[in-house]
Every structure is written in C-alpha cells, then in structure tokens.
Scaffold this active site. Structure first.
Site, PDB file in Angstrom:
ATOM      1  N   GLU A  70       0.848  -1.192   0.000  1.00 29.32           N
ATOM      2  CA  GLU A  70       0.000   0.000   0.000  1.00 29.32           C
ATOM      3  C   GLU A  70       0.879   1.236   0.000  1.00 29.32           C
ATOM      4  O   GLU A  70       1.727   1.421   0.877  1.00 29.32           O
ATOM      5  CB  GLU A  70      -0.937   0.042   1.210  1.00 29.32           C
ATOM      6  CG  GLU A  70      -1.856   1.262   1.154  1.00 29.32           C
ATOM      7  CD  GLU A  70      -2.847   1.369   2.298  1.00 29.32           C
ATOM      8  OE1 GLU A  70      -3.746   2.225   2.206  1.00 29.32           O
ATOM      9  OE2 GLU A  70      -2.712   0.615   3.288  1.00 29.32           O
ATOM     10  N   GLU A  95       4.990   4.742   3.569  1.00 27.77           N
ATOM     11  CA  GLU A  95       4.469   6.007   4.102  1.00 27.77           C
ATOM     12  C   GLU A  95       5.636   6.886   4.531  1.00 27.77           C
ATOM     13  O   GLU A  95       6.707   6.376   4.893  1.00 27.77           O
ATOM     14  CB  GLU A  95       3.546   5.713   5.288  1.00 27.77           C
ATOM     15  CG  GLU A  95       2.931   6.914   5.964  1.00 27.77           C
ATOM     16  CD  GLU A  95       2.138   7.786   5.016  1.00 27.77           C
ATOM     17  OE1 GLU A  95       2.658   8.875   4.677  1.00 27.77           O
ATOM     18  OE2 GLU A  95       1.044   7.393   4.595  1.00 27.77           O
ATOM     19  N   ASN A 122       9.922   7.159  -0.004  1.00 30.54           N
ATOM     20  CA  ASN A 122       9.236   7.689  -1.160  1.00 30.54           C
ATOM     21  C   ASN A 122       8.840   6.538  -2.083  1.00 30.54           C
ATOM     22  O   ASN A 122       9.676   5.737  -2.507  1.00 30.54           O
ATOM     23  CB  ASN A 122      10.171   8.662  -1.892  1.00 30.54           C
ATOM     24  CG  ASN A 122       9.509   9.322  -3.069  1.00 30.54           C
ATOM     25  OD1 ASN A 122       8.360   9.726  -3.010  1.00 30.54           O
ATOM     26  ND2 ASN A 122      10.248   9.432  -4.162  1.00 30.54           N
ATOM     27  N   ASP A 145      -2.883  12.077  -2.021  1.00 29.12           N
ATOM     28  CA  ASP A 145      -2.998  13.542  -2.005  1.00 29.12           C
ATOM     29  C   ASP A 145      -3.476  14.009  -3.379  1.00 29.12           C
ATOM     30  O   ASP A 145      -2.816  13.758  -4.388  1.00 29.12           O
ATOM     31  CB  ASP A 145      -1.633  14.148  -1.679  1.00 29.12           C
ATOM     32  CG  ASP A 145      -1.718  15.616  -1.304  1.00 29.12           C
ATOM     33  OD1 ASP A 145      -2.593  16.318  -1.854  1.00 29.12           O
ATOM     34  OD2 ASP A 145      -0.911  16.068  -0.475  1.00 29.12           O
ATOM     35  N   LYS A 149      -5.319  21.985  -6.454  1.00 32.40           N
ATOM     36  CA  LYS A 149      -5.102  23.253  -7.147  1.00 32.40           C
ATOM     37  C   LYS A 149      -4.452  22.970  -8.504  1.00 32.40           C
ATOM     38  O   LYS A 149      -3.523  22.170  -8.601  1.00 32.40           O
ATOM     39  CB  LYS A 149      -4.217  24.178  -6.321  1.00 32.40           C
ATOM     40  CG  LYS A 149      -4.886  24.672  -5.041  1.00 32.40           C
ATOM     41  CD  LYS A 149      -3.994  25.639  -4.295  1.00 32.40           C
ATOM     42  CE  LYS A 149      -4.693  26.139  -3.030  1.00 32.40           C
ATOM     43  NZ  LYS A 149      -3.844  27.084  -2.255  1.00 32.40           N
ATOM     44  N   ASP A 181     -11.665  10.436  -3.805  1.00 36.23           N
ATOM     45  CA  ASP A 181     -12.940  11.158  -3.729  1.00 36.23           C
ATOM     46  C   ASP A 181     -12.880  12.449  -4.543  1.00 36.23           C
ATOM     47  O   ASP A 181     -13.785  13.278  -4.439  1.00 36.23           O
ATOM     48  CB  ASP A 181     -13.317  11.458  -2.277  1.00 36.23           C
ATOM     49  CG  ASP A 181     -12.264  12.290  -1.555  1.00 36.23           C
ATOM     50  OD1 ASP A 181     -11.089  12.247  -1.968  1.00 36.23           O
ATOM     51  OD2 ASP A 181     -12.599  12.990  -0.576  1.00 36.23           O
ATOM     52  N   THR A 217     -12.085   4.700   6.185  1.00 35.34           N
ATOM     53  CA  THR A 217     -11.111   5.547   6.872  1.00 35.34           C
ATOM     54  C   THR A 217     -11.646   6.970   7.003  1.00 35.34           C
ATOM     55  O   THR A 217     -12.672   7.329   6.416  1.00 35.34           O
ATOM     56  CB  THR A 217      -9.783   5.596   6.101  1.00 35.34           C
ATOM     57  OG1 THR A 217     -10.023   6.219   4.827  1.00 35.34           O
ATOM     58  CG2 THR A 217      -9.210   4.198   5.902  1.00 35.34           C
ATOM     59  N   PHE A 219     -10.408   9.585   5.680  1.00 33.44           N
ATOM     60  CA  PHE A 219     -10.373  10.245   4.375  1.00 33.44           C
ATOM     61  C   PHE A 219     -11.653   9.951   3.598  1.00 33.44           C
ATOM     62  O   PHE A 219     -12.269  10.846   3.022  1.00 33.44           O
ATOM     63  CB  PHE A 219      -9.158   9.767   3.568  1.00 33.44           C
ATOM     64  CG  PHE A 219      -7.879  10.450   3.943  1.00 33.44           C
ATOM     65  CD1 PHE A 219      -7.620  11.749   3.544  1.00 33.44           C
ATOM     66  CD2 PHE A 219      -6.932   9.792   4.707  1.00 33.44           C
ATOM     67  CE1 PHE A 219      -6.445  12.377   3.887  1.00 33.44           C
ATOM     68  CE2 PHE A 219      -5.749  10.408   5.063  1.00 33.44           C
ATOM     69  CZ  PHE A 219      -5.500  11.710   4.654  1.00 33.44           C
ATOM     70  N   GLU A 220     -12.052   8.678   3.570  1.00 33.87           N
ATOM     71  CA  GLU A 220     -13.251   8.316   2.823  1.00 33.87           C
ATOM     72  C   GLU A 220     -14.493   8.918   3.476  1.00 33.87           C
ATOM     73  O   GLU A 220     -15.379   9.443   2.790  1.00 33.87           O
ATOM     74  CB  GLU A 220     -13.376   6.794   2.743  1.00 33.87           C
ATOM     75  CG  GLU A 220     -14.553   6.338   1.898  1.00 33.87           C
ATOM     76  CD  GLU A 220     -14.518   4.862   1.563  1.00 33.87           C
ATOM     77  OE1 GLU A 220     -15.443   4.402   0.852  1.00 33.87           O
ATOM     78  OE2 GLU A 220     -13.584   4.166   2.002  1.00 33.87           O
TER      79      GLU A 220
END
Length: 239
Positions: A70, A95, A122, A145, A149, A181, A217, A219-220
């Site tokens: 992941e 991560e 990374n 992420d 913008k 999303d 989560t 975020f979701e």
C-alpha cells in the site's frame, strides 16, 4: 552559476508532515520499529532509498507468500485490518508520515499482525528499484494527495509514467487497486492506466465496485460527508 541540486526528478509520494509525536508514538519507534520498520539505506533525502538497495522479500518475511503493497498507508487502518484478516499473505506499508507509521506499528502490535512491514520511504523509489521485479501481487493506492489546485496537479502520484513503475514491480496478473474522492483525479487515474499497454481493466462500466477489503477511513468518511463521490478503479497487469 551552477543549477541547485535536486534529490528527485519525480514527485514524492506524499508530503512528509512530521510534527511532535505523542509518548505512545515515540514508544512505537523505540520498541516496535525493529519488528516492523525496514532499515532502509538512504540516498540524499531522508525518505529516499539508495538506488543499490534491494529487498529480499522471502528473507524479510521468513517465507514466500503473496505480497500486497500500500502506497500512502496513512494511519494504517486498511493495511493492518487486511494483514490481520489474511495471515496467509504478506503486506508492506509505504508512508512518509512518521506519526502515521507509529500508529500503524501500535495497531499492528495490538492485532498481532506479524506479516506486516513498513517502509518510511518515497514510493517511486520503492517501486522502481527497492522491490524485486514482479514481487507484488496487489498494489493499493487509496485516497492519495489530490493536489487539487491546478498549479499543483503535476505533483500527483498517479500520472503519466506511474503505470510503468507499477508494472515493473507487479507480477503478471498482479492487481492495482485505486480509490479517490476527487472526480478529476479519478478521471486522470483512469486515463493513465487505460492508455498503458501493460494494464487492462478489471471492471466493467465506468468505475469499479468498492473494494470490500478497504476499511472505512477518515479520508473516505470526510469525502462522503462533503458530498463527493468515491471512485474505485481496478487494473490487472497483463501477462
């Protein structure tokens, strides 16, 4: 005047946000890192991976088993749940957020998930050089992420060139699972994977069904509360 040196040509997987950690998080690094956190040789940047470093997957996990990776595992909710539910598989969380890594180690320890390792690194360097070619059975990228913008969209992880990195690390018939999303990012993800000959769709229609192995989560939940549609995609590495 010489050009300033840069660490990477490609964008990093996630911005590293490492504020002060709690005592529990500090304890996670002190007491649990040896069991869970890979000791990565670095290049120049702290989250870089030395280009000569290679992961011996069988030696690290003590067996040969299907490997799920992941990218951007965050607090580790999805991957800890999966590792706990599937002891027959191995899992690697990639991560750069130290507090998230600490939380992942604490939760994995509570769950007794011995088949999980963490890489503070990374993601492109993990996919391009650190993992052996064809090592991954499933690659997960959930709610990366969005860099929403317009001037920042070039920093997105899933863009032109990314499928090639994924294809190198994936086994034949290996699966990529994505979720976001942000509608425009979902469209971008679909476009870049649709256009890469190394991959084929693993779904019918416009979008894949929600992956039932993905736990809900923050975020979701936040995306749903804001009225944004959650988009899933699934791709298969061609043989």
């Amino acid at each position: 005047m010489p050009e300033p040196r840069t660490f990477r040509d490609e964008p990093v997987s996630f911005v590293r946000r490492s504020g002060r950690m709690s005592q529990a998080q500090e304890r996670a690094f002190a007491e649990l890192a040896e069991a869970y956190l890979l000791d990565l040789p670095r290049a120049e940047a702290w989250t870089s991976v030395h280009p000569d470093a290679r992961l011996d997957v069988a030696a690290e996990y003590g067996r040969r088993a299907p490997l799920t990776v992941e990218i951007g595992s965050g607090q580790g909710h999805a991957i800890v749940a999966a590792a706990s539910a599937h002891p027959e598989r191995d899992f690697l969380a990639v991560e750069v957020f130290r507090a998230g890594l600490a939380r992942t180690m604490l939760d994995a320890d509570r769950a007794g998930a011995k088949n999980l390792r963490l890489a503070e690194a990374n993601a492109p360097e993990v996919l391009e050089t650190f993992l052996p070619a064809g090592a991954i059975d499933e690659l997960w990228i959930f709610f990366p992420d969005p860099w929403h913008k317009k001037k920042h969209t070039k920093r997105r992880m899933v863009r032109d060139g990314f499928p090639g990195m994924a294809a190198r690390a994936l086994a034949a018939d290996g699966i990529v699972r994505l979720a976001t999303d942000w509608e425009d990012y979902a469209l971008q993800m679909r476009e870049v994977f649709d256009s890469d000959p190394a991959f084929e769709r693993g779904f019918d229609g416009e979008w894949a069904p929600r992956f039932d192995g993905r736990v809900m989560t923050a975020f979701e939940r936040k995306g749903k509360e804001k009225g944004r549609a959650i988009r899933d995609l699934t791709y298969r590495r061609r043989v």
